[in-house]
Design a protein around this motif. Structure first.
Motif, PDB file in Angstrom:
ATOM      1  N   ALA A 119     -12.575 -29.284 -34.465  1.00 14.48           N
ATOM      2  CA  ALA A 119     -12.926 -28.114 -35.278  1.00 14.48           C
ATOM      3  C   ALA A 119     -13.763 -28.491 -36.491  1.00 14.48           C
ATOM      4  O   ALA A 119     -14.610 -27.709 -36.935  1.00 14.48           O
ATOM      5  CB  ALA A 119     -11.652 -27.394 -35.730  1.00 14.48           C
ATOM      6  N   LEU A 120     -13.547 -29.689 -37.022  1.00 12.23           N
ATOM      7  CA  LEU A 120     -14.225 -30.079 -38.262  1.00 12.23           C
ATOM      8  C   LEU A 120     -15.521 -30.849 -38.049  1.00 12.23           C
ATOM      9  O   LEU A 120     -16.438 -30.748 -38.870  1.00 12.23           O
ATOM     10  CB  LEU A 120     -13.276 -30.912 -39.125  1.00 12.23           C
ATOM     11  N   ALA A 121     -15.621 -31.613 -36.973  1.00  9.52           N
ATOM     12  CA  ALA A 121     -16.817 -32.432 -36.743  1.00  9.52           C
ATOM     13  C   ALA A 121     -18.115 -31.620 -36.776  1.00  9.52           C
ATOM     14  O   ALA A 121     -19.089 -32.043 -37.427  1.00  9.52           O
ATOM     15  CB  ALA A 121     -16.692 -33.195 -35.428  1.00  9.52           C
ATOM     16  N   PRO A 122     -18.189 -30.460 -36.121  1.00  7.89           N
ATOM     17  CA  PRO A 122     -19.449 -29.702 -36.155  1.00  7.89           C
ATOM     18  C   PRO A 122     -19.797 -29.160 -37.535  1.00  7.89           C
ATOM     19  O   PRO A 122     -20.945 -28.776 -37.778  1.00  7.89           O
ATOM     20  CB  PRO A 122     -19.182 -28.534 -35.175  1.00  7.89           C
ATOM     21  N   ARG A 123     -18.824 -29.113 -38.437  1.00 11.27           N
ATOM     22  CA  ARG A 123     -19.053 -28.564 -39.778  1.00 11.27           C
ATOM     23  C   ARG A 123     -19.432 -29.641 -40.794  1.00 11.27           C
ATOM     24  O   ARG A 123     -19.677 -29.325 -41.962  1.00 11.27           O
ATOM     25  CB  ARG A 123     -17.797 -27.822 -40.240  1.00 11.27           C
ATOM     26  N   LEU A 124     -19.453 -30.897 -40.387  1.00 15.98           N
ATOM     27  CA  LEU A 124     -19.845 -31.970 -41.302  1.00 15.98           C
ATOM     28  C   LEU A 124     -21.344 -31.933 -41.557  1.00 15.98           C
ATOM     29  O   LEU A 124     -22.122 -31.474 -40.723  1.00 15.98           O
ATOM     30  CB  LEU A 124     -19.458 -33.331 -40.703  1.00 15.98           C
ATOM     31  N   ASP A 125     -21.754 -32.432 -42.713  1.00 17.48           N
ATOM     32  CA  ASP A 125     -23.177 -32.524 -43.033  1.00 17.48           C
ATOM     33  C   ASP A 125     -23.903 -33.358 -41.982  1.00 17.48           C
ATOM     34  O   ASP A 125     -23.341 -34.316 -41.427  1.00 17.48           O
ATOM     35  CB  ASP A 125     -23.378 -33.167 -44.400  1.00 17.48           C
ATOM     36  N   ALA A 126     -25.153 -33.022 -41.725  1.00 17.75           N
ATOM     37  CA  ALA A 126     -25.943 -33.748 -40.725  1.00 17.75           C
ATOM     38  C   ALA A 126     -26.025 -35.234 -41.052  1.00 17.75           C
ATOM     39  O   ALA A 126     -26.018 -36.086 -40.159  1.00 17.75           O
ATOM     40  CB  ALA A 126     -27.336 -33.144 -40.631  1.00 17.75           C
ATOM     41  N   ALA A 127     -26.075 -35.563 -42.355  1.00 17.00           N
ATOM     42  CA  ALA A 127     -26.184 -36.966 -42.764  1.00 17.00           C
ATOM     43  C   ALA A 127     -24.950 -37.766 -42.358  1.00 17.00           C
ATOM     44  O   ALA A 127     -25.035 -38.966 -42.100  1.00 17.00           O
ATOM     45  CB  ALA A 127     -26.380 -37.062 -44.269  1.00 17.00           C
TER      46      ALA A 127
END
Length: 288
Positions: A253-261
């Motif tokens: 659930a959280l991985a896709p919401r992390l910053d691209a960097a």
């Protein structure tokens, strides 16, 4: 020799038995096993999970004495917890004990250099680089455990109560949280008086489900959690970790919401925490 791995976490306790060739013979699962609930209750959960794994493998309980066991336990860093747990588990003759975060880290990288952020009931960040080790967080809810299930559940409960008081707009999430208590504020307060990390973390799947349906309140809570997890990952990368694995029940659930960097440096975990517990078991028997 047979090897037993145990992942005793804040929400569930899992056990796996495998042979020297790495073939899994049986697995089992039981309830919460965080060290904060006491050695006796942790031992009960561990034995329940082990008995289920033994049954799946066609073995009886006496087989535990001949196995090399590795066990990762949430909260095991508490003073005296490791010794108390060993005393509560007399069935094991070859037992190595570490934290649940450590076995997740070993499983994620197979012993190689890298960083790991674990986001389950609690959270912790670990890294191994050139023989050096680094740990960030994991001091316990509510002071620490940023981005964890417990932190997400706490945010959901706070939002629900603020919506009830008219401080923020109500949403499907806030209504759903209060509906669990029949809208009875006295029941909510009684629950809050007794709730710990495990109980708050039980609200996290509700937040994820509502976020997937487009609930803005739920989405903001997960965005905050992802920001906190991203800070942990960035600290590991700045320390020298070449890659970071995000593991635990909330990772998807959280991985896709992390910053691209940060996402550019994410690496899928090689194996699960139980594999890390087996690594611990093998290391433990080699040093006896």
């Amino acid at each position: 020799m047979l090897f037993l791995g145990v992942d005793a976490g804040g929400s569930t306790c899992r056990a796996r038995i495998q042979n020297a060739a790495g073939r899994v013979l049986g697995e089992g699962q039981a309830g919460p096993a965080n060290a904060r609930i006491g050695a006796a209750r942790v031992a009960q959960a561990v034995m329940a999970a082990c008995r289920a794994a033994l049954a799946a493998a066609g073995l009886n309980e006496s087989a535990l004495a001949g196995m090399a066991a590795g066990m990762g336990v949430a909260g095991i860093e508490r003073g005296g917890a490791r010794q108390a747990l060993r005393r509560a588990l007399p069935a094991f003759r070859h037992l190595a004990v570490a934290s649940d975060g450590e076995i997740a880290h070993w499983g994620a990288h197979g012993g190689a250099d890298g960083g790991t952020v674990i986001v389950g009931t609690g959270s912790v960040a670990l890294a191994t680089v050139g023989g050096r080790q680094r740990r960030i967080g994991g001091y316990g809810f509510p002071v620490s455990d940023a981005g964890s299930g417990a932190a997400i559940g706490l945010a959901a409960m706070r939002a629900a109560l603020e919506a009830r008081d008219g401080l923020v707009a109500a949403s499907a999430l806030s209504e759903d949280v209060l509906a669990r208590f029949g809208g009875d504020i006295a029941a909510v307060i009684a629950w809050l008086d007794a709730a710990g990390a495990t109980e708050f973390a039980a609200l996290a799947p509700l937040v994820v489900a509502h976020a997937e349906k487009g609930d803005r309140q739920a989405d903001r809570i997960l965005a905050t959690a992802a920001s906190d997890v991203g800070r942990l990952a960035r600290a590991l990368l700045d320390w020298g970790a070449p890659k970071v694995a995000l593991v635990g029940g909330l990772a998807p659930a959280l991985a896709p919401r992390l910053d691209a960097a940060i996402q550019d440096y994410l690496a899928p975990p090689q194996a699960d925490p139980l594999a890390g517990a087996i690594v611990l078991a093998r290391r433990g028997i080699s040093t006896e």
